[in-house]
Design a protein around this motif. Structure first.
Motif, short mmCIF file in Angstrom:
data_model
loop_
_atom_site.label_atom_id
_atom_site.label_comp_id
_atom_site.label_asym_id
_atom_site.label_seq_id
_atom_site.Cartn_x
_atom_site.Cartn_y
_atom_site.Cartn_z
N ASP A 99 3.83 -3.72 14.85
CA ASP A 99 4.75 -3.84 13.71
C ASP A 99 4.46 -2.70 12.73
O ASP A 99 3.35 -2.14 12.71
N PHE A 100 5.43 -2.35 11.89
CA PHE A 100 5.17 -1.29 10.92
C PHE A 100 6.07 -1.44 9.71
O PHE A 100 7.14 -2.05 9.76
N ALA A 101 5.59 -0.88 8.60
CA ALA A 101 6.37 -0.80 7.37
C ALA A 101 6.77 0.64 7.15
O ALA A 101 6.03 1.57 7.50
N LYS A 102 7.95 0.85 6.54
CA LYS A 102 8.40 2.20 6.21
C LYS A 102 9.05 2.19 4.83
O LYS A 102 9.86 1.33 4.52
N LEU A 103 8.67 3.18 4.02
CA LEU A 103 9.27 3.37 2.71
C LEU A 103 9.63 4.84 2.54
O LEU A 103 9.07 5.70 3.22
N SER A 104 10.55 5.13 1.61
CA SER A 104 10.98 6.50 1.39
C SER A 104 11.26 6.74 -0.09
O SER A 104 11.47 5.80 -0.87
N LEU A 105 11.26 8.03 -0.45
CA LEU A 105 11.46 8.45 -1.83
C LEU A 105 12.23 9.76 -1.81
O LEU A 105 11.87 10.67 -1.05
N TRP A 139 0.85 -1.20 0.00
CA TRP A 139 0.00 0.00 0.00
C TRP A 139 0.88 1.25 0.00
O TRP A 139 0.67 2.18 -0.80
N ALA A 140 1.88 1.28 0.88
CA ALA A 140 2.77 2.43 0.97
C ALA A 140 3.56 2.62 -0.32
O ALA A 140 3.78 3.76 -0.77
N HIS A 141 4.00 1.52 -0.92
CA HIS A 141 4.76 1.60 -2.16
C HIS A 141 3.93 2.26 -3.26
O HIS A 141 4.43 3.11 -4.01
N THR A 142 2.66 1.89 -3.35
CA THR A 142 1.80 2.48 -4.38
C THR A 142 1.64 3.97 -4.17
O THR A 142 1.69 4.77 -5.12
N VAL A 143 1.45 4.39 -2.91
CA VAL A 143 1.31 5.82 -2.62
C VAL A 143 2.55 6.58 -3.10
O VAL A 143 2.44 7.59 -3.82
N LEU A 144 3.72 6.11 -2.71
CA LEU A 144 4.95 6.83 -3.06
C LEU A 144 5.27 6.74 -4.55
O LEU A 144 5.80 7.69 -5.13
N THR A 177 12.04 3.34 -1.91
CA THR A 177 12.95 2.43 -1.21
C THR A 177 12.24 1.83 -0.01
O THR A 177 11.62 2.55 0.78
N LEU A 178 12.32 0.51 0.12
CA LEU A 178 11.73 -0.17 1.27
C LEU A 178 12.74 -0.16 2.41
O LEU A 178 13.80 -0.76 2.32
N ASP A 179 12.43 0.56 3.48
CA ASP A 179 13.32 0.63 4.64
C ASP A 179 12.98 -0.41 5.69
O ASP A 179 13.84 -0.84 6.45
#
Length: 368
Positions: free
Chosen positions: A284-290, A252-257, A298-300
């Motif tokens: 738990d959590f997922a984090k991505l950045s651009l 979900w986060a990847h699609t947003v970014l 990028t999947l952190d």
């Protein structure tokens, strides 16, 4: 005696990754390390990630360290009192400069009996540097953002070129040599915070004396403010719920970014950074950045399991108008919702432009 290590550097340079990696390395050496994050807004993605890796974490929000100087000092004092900290690493807002005059010298003058202030370090992304340099070679007038970037380099005691693994060895060597020639008063080191390669070079630079204490930036605060105002800043929180059996937080986060990346590329908008976390009910959590328009996120950190609910936080710094960023994020979230069978409920759009920088202190070099 407390050691205070100040970091600066343009948005997306990898200051947070550098701060985390060096804090862990110093802890292995027996130091008690705390970190302080900083932002113009609130609800920081980076703080969540830092707290998953380090025990002592604080944040200063609502303005840069220069304008929130007493808040910075209070955060340092609280960390030392509560956690027995002997080393504090603090990263300033990525659009901030003039820190020698507004943070480093005031700390040394007013708190020098209680802390040692390490050399001011400017973290640099080599690809960002090359992009500004290419514009200069084409004969383009220096943009306000490029002006801000140059000021951050000019005042550095240490220029820390991060992400060397993203360029060829030949290009990395040429860039380091070029920076040493352009900024002879700075110690220039290259490393990768992500892989840990040559991180020891940065730690050694922090232990050495400051070499650029006499620098006095000839800075135009109107132009500095204009550079900050080119960036729309968004910190937004969203509640997420699955309309099916569950959703993949990282997907979900990847699609947003990715949607934001593609939009910025179409608009020709510079991305300072865009970061997103999705926290699940179990913690738990997922984090991505651009950090670049048109690039892949990028999947952190990836969350381990599918979830039926979550809480997302988006931090975006993009060179556009705030209402344009609001619309872009709204559209990106809608695309991610469709792709992952998610319903999202967001706080009201909160994009803004930073106010004019008004530092609490601005001290000249000793003897000036």
């Amino acid at each position: 005696m407390i050691t205070f290590i100040p970091l600066t550097g343009f948005l997306g340079a990898g200051k947070t990754t550098t701060m985390t990696a060096t804090a862990l390395a110093l802890q292995e050496q027996g130091r008690e390390v705390a970190v302080i994050t900083n932002d113009q807004g609130v609800e920081l993605v980076d703080t969540k990630l830092m707290r998953s890796k380090l025990h002592s974490v604080a944040e200063v929000t609502g303005g840069c360290f220069c304008c929130k100087f007493e808040d910075l000092v209070e955060a340092v004092v609280a960390l030392v009192a509560s956690d027995g900290v002997d080393t504090v690493i603090a990263e300033a807002v990525g659009s901030c400069t003039d820190l020698q005059a507004t943070v480093v010298r005031p700390l040394r003058r007013y708190y020098g009996e209680r802390m040692v202030v390490a050399p001011l370090t400017t973290v640099v992304d080599p690809l960002r540097h090359l992009a500004f340099e290419r514009a200069s070679r084409r004969g383009e007038p220096e943009s306000d953002l490029s002006y801000l970037f140059r000021q951050q380099l000019t005042e550095a005691d240490v220029i820390a070129v991060n992400k060397l693994d993203t360029v060829t060895a030949e290009r990395a060597s040429a860039l380091l040599d070029q920076l040493r020639t352009q900024y002879p008063n700075a110690s220039v080191v290259g490393y990768s915070a992500g892989t840990g390669a040559h991180l020891d070079c940065l730690l050694r630079a922090w232990a050495a004396p400051a070499t650029n204490e006499a620098v006095r930036l000839d800075i135009d605060y109107d132009r500095y403010a204009a550079a900050e105002a080119q960036l729309a800043w968004m910190n937004q929180e969203l509640g997420l719920g699955s309309t099916g059996t569950g959703f993949d937080a990282a997907a979900w986060a990847h699609t947003v970014l990715q949607e934001l990346s593609d939009w910025a590329a179409r608009q020709g908008a510079v991305i300072g950074h865009a970061k997103l976390t999705v926290e699940l009910p179990d913690g738990d959590f997922a984090k991505l950045s651009l950090t670049q328009a048109g690039a892949d996120p990028t999947l952190d950190r990836s969350a381990g399991t599918a979830a039926t609910a979550g809480r997302a936080v988006i931090n975006a710094r993009i060179a556009c108008e705030p209402d344009a960023l609001d619309r872009a994020v709204t559209n990106a979230v809608a695309a991610a919702d469709r792709a992952q069978s998610v319903t999202s409920s967001a706080t009201s759009p909160v994009s803004f432009k930073p106010s004019y920088p008004r530092p609490v202190h601005r001290l000249a070099p000793a003897g000036a």
